[in-house]
Write an enzyme that holds these catalytic residues in place. Sequence first.
Site, PDB file in Angstrom:
ATOM      1  N   ASP A 298      15.487  22.168   9.390  1.00  0.00           N
ATOM      2  CA  ASP A 298      14.393  21.628   9.776  1.00  0.00           C
ATOM      3  C   ASP A 298      14.091  22.001  10.166  1.00  0.00           C
ATOM      4  O   ASP A 298      12.457  21.623  11.171  1.00  0.00           O
ATOM      5  CB  ASP A 298      14.760  20.172   9.760  1.00  0.00           C
ATOM      6  CG  ASP A 298      14.261  19.175   8.657  1.00  0.00           C
ATOM      7  OD1 ASP A 298      14.428  19.784   8.016  1.00  0.00           O
ATOM      8  OD2 ASP A 298      15.116  18.017   8.314  1.00  0.00           O
TER       9      ASP A 298
HETATM   10  C1  GLC Z   1      19.414  16.927   9.365  1.00  0.00           C
HETATM   11  C2  GLC Z   1      18.466  17.056   7.908  1.00  0.00           C
HETATM   12  C3  GLC Z   1      18.630  17.482   6.961  1.00  0.00           C
HETATM   13  C4  GLC Z   1      18.611  18.973   7.627  1.00  0.00           C
HETATM   14  C5  GLC Z   1      19.677  19.176   8.857  1.00  0.00           C
HETATM   15  C6  GLC Z   1      19.300  20.375   9.576  1.00  0.00           C
HETATM   16  O1  GLC Z   1      21.151  16.572   8.539  1.00  0.00           O
HETATM   17  O2  GLC Z   1      18.562  15.466   6.867  1.00  0.00           O
HETATM   18  O3  GLC Z   1      17.839  17.284   5.781  1.00  0.00           O
HETATM   19  O4  GLC Z   1      19.001  20.443   6.710  1.00  0.00           O
HETATM   20  O5  GLC Z   1      19.035  18.114   9.066  1.00  0.00           O
HETATM   21  O6  GLC Z   1      18.002  20.591  10.053  1.00  0.00           O
HETATM   22  C1  GLC Z   2      16.443  16.863  11.091  1.00  0.00           C
HETATM   23  C2  GLC Z   2      17.087  17.568  12.212  1.00  0.00           C
HETATM   24  C3  GLC Z   2      16.633  16.946  13.706  1.00  0.00           C
HETATM   25  C4  GLC Z   2      14.866  16.611  13.898  1.00  0.00           C
HETATM   26  C5  GLC Z   2      14.830  16.153  12.178  1.00  0.00           C
HETATM   27  C6  GLC Z   2      13.305  15.953  12.225  1.00  0.00           C
HETATM   28  O1  GLC Z   2      17.191  15.195  11.041  1.00  0.00           O
HETATM   29  O2  GLC Z   2      18.534  17.189  12.604  1.00  0.00           O
HETATM   30  O3  GLC Z   2      17.085  17.502  14.506  1.00  0.00           O
HETATM   31  O4  GLC Z   2      14.682  16.653  14.754  1.00  0.00           O
HETATM   32  O5  GLC Z   2      15.436  16.556  11.001  1.00  0.00           O
HETATM   33  O6  GLC Z   2      12.433  15.018  11.193  1.00  0.00           O
END
Ligand code: GLC
Ligand code: GLC
Length: 883
Positions: free
Chosen positions: A535
């Site tokens: 993300d």
């Molecule tokens: C969090 C989010 C997931 C994403 C991951 C890496 O676990 O829920 O959707 O793939 O972060 O950013």
């Molecule tokens: C996912 C990621 C996190 C980020 C978030 C934003 O959960 O793990 O690091 O800040 O998405 O929504």
Amino acid sequence: MKYGFFDDAAREYVITRPDTPYPWINYLGCDDFFGLFSNTSGGYCFYRDAKMLRLTRYRYNNAPADIGGRYFYLKDTPAVGDTPTADLSLDSGVGVGSDIGACGGNMNIWSPQWQPMKSQLDSYECRHGLGYSKISSAKNGLEFSQTSFVPRGDTCEIHKIVLKNTTSAAKNIDMFSYVEFCLWNAQDDMTNFQRNFSIGEVEVHDSAIYHKTEYRERRNHYAVWAVNTPIVGFDTDRESFLGLYNGTNAPDVVLSGASKNSIAHGWSPIGSHHIKAELAPGEAREFVFVLGYCENPEAEKWESLHVINKSPAKALLEKYATSEAADRALAELQAYWRELLSIFTVESVFSSAFAKTSSRASSGDTAEESTDYKKMARMAGVWNQYQCMVTFNMSRSASYFESGIGRGMGFRDSNQDLLGFVHLVPQRARARILDIAATQLPDGSAYHQYQPLTKRGNNEIGSGFNDDPLWLILGVAAYIKETGDFSILDEQVPFDNDETLADSLFAHLKRSFDFTVNNKGPHGLPLIGRADWNDCLNLNCFSSTPGESFQTTANFESGIAESVLIAAIFAFVAPDYIEICRRTGRIEEAAYALSELGKIQKAIDSHGWDGNWFLRAYDAHGKKIGSHECEDGKIFIESNGFSVMAGIGLDDGRAEKALNSVRDWLETPYGIVLQQPAYQKYHLELGEISSYPPGYKENAGIFCHNNPWVTIAETRLGRGIRAFETYKKICPTYREDDSALRRMEPYVYCQMIAGKDAARHGEGKNSWLTGTAAWTFTSISQYILGIRPEYDGLRIDPCIPADMTSFTIMRKFRGTLYEITVDNSAGVEKGVRHITLDGEKINGNLLPAKATDSEATSNAAGGDIDGMNNSNEKPCKVTVVMG
Ligand code: GLC
Ligand code: GLC
């Protein structure tokens, strides 16, 4: 440092001191009604949606931590002439864990759950089981126990309390209960005080306290907090109960010993009962408290003006009016879990390495059950699957790190969660798939999240995460492999929740597939969009405004930024898509898909390889990410794990090279970090990933979710020792002794463990709601132990440490129970020499699914599995000889 132990026979984790390094929680509820429950009874509950229908209030990020829950206060009034035997002043000693007493030094008043008074207790224990928790303590010759759970089929928490006088004198006990109500919408509840302080309303009737805020207008539901015994008083107004300047650790009412019978008008409604219990020497008394959610049809909301219709509450309370009824409901819940976990259990694991160092070696035994592998067995057989159920239910909404007001159901997250859940309750997985698919957009892309109550795509987050669509293929394939139910492909499913746009689920898969095909960049690799699985790799966002969300801020599509990870995910799921096409007679589509797969593989070969590992991406300027050419972020875990999972580079040494590079650059004693070197500076062109301090989260934290990708990749190389090593590192039970540093529950995975660049390397955060649960279960059950559902049956393909001499798994698959014993006396890491099924040798290593298995499909399509029906069936015996 340990704070408890696993009681494997009971399938419970037993916490032996209350001051755990972080609140160690459990989840009550498996269907519609849920409670978060900490080891001191902290937490809250909600019906279906943690944001919109929250029954009790909880203050996140509170100091002290974890105040707010279902509390009970006990007051032991000595008979006239008795003097207290000890004084508990503010700095008095430690009973169990506590070093601060409270409450004006009055040892006769205490919190039997330790919080909120942090009472000095003579004993304390919290057992977290599957869907229930039990806190037991003793003080002043009074034993207390609380068993808390959500009964199946009802929308309430039950708290069964037992008080037992263990002294030889009679006791006069005052017990006060306490919960604080949330005004339903948890977000509003924490922000909109100008309104909220005027709207709170309650009713009290017999021993039941009703919270009915907003019921007079548009709500048709209320909460009830009741006990099955007469009360001598109550309170429903927080300020009356606590005193304005007191905390829950020193409530006015408890200190004075008398309820005020307050009725809340606005401000903060609470529910407190006052019960007097006289206990003869040795006597025990039981109380059943119910905290429930009740609804009325619109036309039947009222009994009379301002008086709510209590009939649903009364029926609920009637049902749990006795201890026996509560006990029965708990027994049913336990039977439900026993049945669920009988679908996959690790019966035993033997190791030669252990025998060598054990005394039994000299007596000629070649192997012994190994404690090291027993830990794996308890995680894979019990706790990991339990966590998979929780992540399936909660997605990323409510935990002690997710506030329940933020995220809805994630498109990619929920699809991946299916991997660890589909074998447990396939018909719920099926329904979930249809919900998720209905939020797909007509061009094949997807809303990143949807709201659980409305099941509609979340406009605030929008779409543009270009990996999203592919996870739908993965989720559907997992479902079909588990159940054999191809009929799901014919279900008509809307796009963007618009029924007029409905098409078959298969059509959704095709649009998912085509979305990647149609959105490629200059190197023929998939465009990344707003981000891919990571993300925080926001290559098209260029945000320079503080506080702006990287997930929702303007996302210009450069048409240049590409993701090697999406390419690898495509290469991993395409064979399933092709197989599904073939098996449903879509021969041309299969051929087309095969040629598209070839193109992606070629693009990875020509533009996704960096010499010693797979590249991660190209940014919007066409510059490499995850290359030796980069200053920071030279090598990433995701594209390496996934490319090898997809089989890329297996035949020419690149796969092995890539995994060796991962080991050399990224591996630590606590797991594999996401990338190295960590970004030291903020990079406008990379986005959120570089916003985190080095060593945290996506900036070189140990992001546990993708560690099992490497584990699975290692099994593709046949490296069983390496696979198990990578599995063990993030597996919580192996770090139980290290709980002071790890801090999180030793029975659940966390999303992130601080990486080697962080100050507290090895410290966990964000336990429970993480894709790690589903992927680790997949890695251990399907790839290490190697019991893997495929379209035609169960593939048996273990890849294990050479010293694992044998193991036995029970697996229920499409209605048949198998007892699978793997004999590795040959001491290899991979390779099946032969298999016998009920004494008959079979060809190859696929246990063919029973051909006419109507039971499996009916299980899947809405039928049983709930059932306690076939727990006594005789298993088919499978013997697997490795070598
Ligand atoms: C969090 C989010 C997931 C994403 C991951 C890496 O676990 O829920 O959707 O793939 O972060 O950013
Ligand atoms: C996912 C990621 C996190 C980020 C978030 C934003 O959960 O793990 O690091 O800040 O998405 O929504």
